[in-house]
Design an enzyme around this catalytic site. Sequence first.
Site, PDB file in Angstrom:
ATOM      1  N   CYS A   2       0.804  -1.078   0.027  1.00 36.42           N
ATOM      2  CA  CYS A   2       0.162   0.029  -0.146  1.00 36.42           C
ATOM      3  C   CYS A   2       1.044   1.139   0.015  1.00 36.42           C
ATOM      4  CB  CYS A   2      -0.995  -0.017   1.274  1.00 36.42           C
ATOM      5  SG  CYS A   2      -2.078  -1.261   1.126  1.00 36.42           S
ATOM      6  N   ARG A  27       4.355  -0.129  -4.934  1.00 34.50           N
ATOM      7  CA  ARG A  27       3.831  -0.808  -3.428  1.00 34.50           C
ATOM      8  C   ARG A  27       2.421  -1.399  -3.205  1.00 34.50           C
ATOM      9  NH1 ARG A  27       6.764   2.095   0.589  1.00 34.50           N
ATOM     10  NH2 ARG A  27       5.245   1.251   2.185  1.00 34.50           N
ATOM     11  N   TRP A  73      -2.382  -2.777  -1.828  1.00 31.98           N
ATOM     12  CA  TRP A  73      -1.972  -4.463  -1.719  1.00 31.98           C
ATOM     13  C   TRP A  73      -2.774  -4.963  -0.563  1.00 31.98           C
ATOM     14  CZ3 TRP A  73       0.245  -8.104   1.146  1.00 31.98           C
ATOM     15  CH2 TRP A  73       0.558  -9.090   0.449  1.00 31.98           C
ATOM     16  N   ASN A  99      -1.813   2.525   5.511  1.00 28.11           N
ATOM     17  CA  ASN A  99      -0.952   1.485   4.975  1.00 28.11           C
ATOM     18  C   ASN A  99      -0.500   0.496   6.276  1.00 28.11           C
ATOM     19  OD1 ASN A  99       1.351   0.062   3.982  1.00 28.11           O
ATOM     20  ND2 ASN A  99       2.714   1.611   4.291  1.00 28.11           N
ATOM     21  N   GLY A 100      -0.712  -0.486   6.163  1.00 26.08           N
ATOM     22  CA  GLY A 100      -0.300  -1.347   7.452  1.00 26.08           C
ATOM     23  C   GLY A 100      -1.568  -2.510   7.761  1.00 26.08           C
ATOM     24  N   GLU A 483      19.387 -16.130  -6.277  1.00 23.61           N
ATOM     25  CA  GLU A 483      18.814 -14.867  -6.726  1.00 23.61           C
ATOM     26  C   GLU A 483      18.194 -15.047  -8.380  1.00 23.61           C
ATOM     27  OE1 GLU A 483      17.849 -12.252  -5.442  1.00 23.61           O
ATOM     28  OE2 GLU A 483      17.630 -10.747  -7.123  1.00 23.61           O
ATOM     29  N   LYS A 487      14.567 -14.417  -9.413  1.00 20.87           N
ATOM     30  CA  LYS A 487      14.169 -13.050 -10.226  1.00 20.87           C
ATOM     31  C   LYS A 487      13.430 -13.661 -11.465  1.00 20.87           C
ATOM     32  CE  LYS A 487      14.975 -10.193  -9.326  1.00 20.87           C
ATOM     33  NZ  LYS A 487      15.443  -9.374  -8.025  1.00 20.87           N
ATOM     34  N   GLU A 490       9.578 -14.379 -10.060  1.00 18.15           N
ATOM     35  CA  GLU A 490       8.850 -13.336  -9.470  1.00 18.15           C
ATOM     36  C   GLU A 490       8.343 -12.435 -10.716  1.00 18.15           C
ATOM     37  OE1 GLU A 490      10.963 -10.264  -6.835  1.00 18.15           O
ATOM     38  OE2 GLU A 490      12.686 -10.814  -7.907  1.00 18.15           O
ATOM     39  N   HIS A 506      19.368 -35.847  -4.747  1.00 16.80           N
ATOM     40  CA  HIS A 506      18.528 -36.082  -3.682  1.00 16.80           C
ATOM     41  C   HIS A 506      17.310 -35.574  -3.901  1.00 16.80           C
ATOM     42  CE1 HIS A 506      22.056 -37.421  -1.251  1.00 16.80           C
ATOM     43  NE2 HIS A 506      22.823 -35.990  -1.785  1.00 16.80           N
ATOM     44  N   LYS A 604       6.714  -3.745  -3.666  1.00 17.99           N
ATOM     45  CA  LYS A 604       8.122  -3.637  -3.364  1.00 17.99           C
ATOM     46  C   LYS A 604       8.532  -3.609  -1.861  1.00 17.99           C
ATOM     47  CE  LYS A 604      12.228  -1.573  -5.192  1.00 17.99           C
ATOM     48  NZ  LYS A 604      12.665  -2.787  -5.549  1.00 17.99           N
TER      49      LYS A 604
END
Length: 609
Positions: A2, A27, A73, A99-100, A483, A487, A490, A506, A604
Amino acid sequence: MCGIVGYNGTKRAVDILLDSLSKLEYRGYDSAGIAIRDKDIEVFKSKGKLANLKEKIENIELKGTVGIGHTRWATHGEPSENNAHPHISNDGSVTLVHNGIIENYQELILKLEKHNYKFYSDTDTEVLTNIIDYYYKKYKMGPIDAINRTMVRVRGSYAIAVMFKDYPDEIWVARKDSPMIIGQNKDGVYVASDVPAILKYTNKVYYIDNLEAACLKKDQVIFYDLNGDVIKKELTCIKWDAEAAEKEGYEHFMIKEINEQPDVIKKTINSYIQDNKIDLARSGLTEDILKSFKQIYIIACGSAYHVGVCAQYILEDLTRLPVRVEIASEFRYRNPLLDKKGLAIIISQSGETADSLAALRECKKQGVKTLGIINVVGSSIAREADYVLYTLAGPEIAVATTKAFSTQLIVSYILATEIAHIKRKINKKTYLELIKEIQTLPDKTKNILDNLTKSIQKIANKFSYIHDAFYIGRNLDYAISLEGSLKLKEVSYIHSEAYAAGELKHGTISLIEDNTLVIGIITQKEIYEKTISNLVEVKSRGAYIITVNPNDLDVSKVSNFTINIPETNKYFYPSLTVIPLQLLSYYITVSKGLDVDKPRNLAKSVTVE
Ligand code: G6P
């Protein structure tokens, strides 16, 4: 998680709010909304991206110069217009963006229902709006009293901007554990979750602390503590420039930020290395302090955690101190047993990630010194950590991090080299060699971008159809596989996994079939052959192999497509291997026609648990 914005000044608020929200869309982009004060408060909301809201209001004349806005969000309640912010109290006295997360919202609903409050949405924010309204009406002592009583009553995290019907020329804000900054210029006062939202208008900001509130007038900001007493604050000047938060001709922020890497890593190097000497004094880390640590903990989330995995290998090898790297959300709930002589390093681009912040507080509680490796100046972690080493990546807008990641790697190399030197684990010659090699990384990165982008774009187009990919490597190559794999998944929504090459047998190797894409990272000389053997094993089961390896290694027998990178010191390969992996993810995503800067379901800055 948010984004909130607000403006109180002399210009049309709608233009500023929409523009600022467009900078905060990273956001959250499940819905957007604004409230503009003219005679009355008018609220407009839309499901989905900000463009939908813009379309909805394009023919409406909105002259008001006071307003608040939100990009969401979703946490409580599905993404819908009804759940979108701003939310309005029952009789319209209070309009609010948030936001929260309000953790005790169910208990608050019961309380409010006893007083005949009704709810139209599924959100905790509507409850928060009505709690403020409840205290506002019950005690009749004005906005600051109602906000402060609310802060005492609610549990959770919040940054809020509120308009009271009875106070037409004011916006009220407050925060706890969610980011918020307040900016000011001659045209008015601005509030936002993050600096890029208002950078175009001003670089002069106030930082508001936890459990503080502020009244935003057209030409003035008045801060209050939880007792309702006025507190004084100074404006701080932000050094980021406004262009850095624009696309500047690039099609997407992600590719712009990938291409900025030579420049930002150079800036970061130059801020800590001068005249062939590392200088961390500005962070408060003196030689004596650095010498005193007996153990290192690294705690972070997402890609920052992957930097931590790289740093673990490098720090432990160079400094011979035990290093443990952990995911912040796990660390905070496992009742960690920490050595008081340890150093806890928290790595975070935003400096606001809720789990990383909580981990930092846990370390401080246990008496362990904390060091933040942070990009956003003045962020919560930067302010609460004992020491801070800033990365100089500038504003990062694409949800998937690239340039912040690369600058975090650089800081971890510099820190490892310095501790090793101070502790006499490396001699002067090695120290100077490492410094010299770090200084070559900007050019080597540029070389990769200049020479490999086209061929990677070409191969990426061939892989837009795939469903799975596997990244394998050993040691630092495994760390960077993590990473590369994140990348890819996502942004492109292709399932991918990173595996320690030796661990494949394994279980995971059973997933390899004809044409499964396997990306092998092979940079660590002592273990080249072992990873190559693992690649041969998957190739013989039908895999298509891409390798990322230094120029001097011949992988022609195993690799179907080879990405050659320049040679460097073994510790610094992550900086060079990550570049082709970023490009591969970017171009696969673009060839699939997806929104690479704003992947679905992601935000983000993750300021809730
Ligand atoms: C989100 C971002 C990632 C980032 C992670 C940690 O998931 O999309 O790119 O690595 O948060 O964020 P931080 O701001 O703490 O580095």
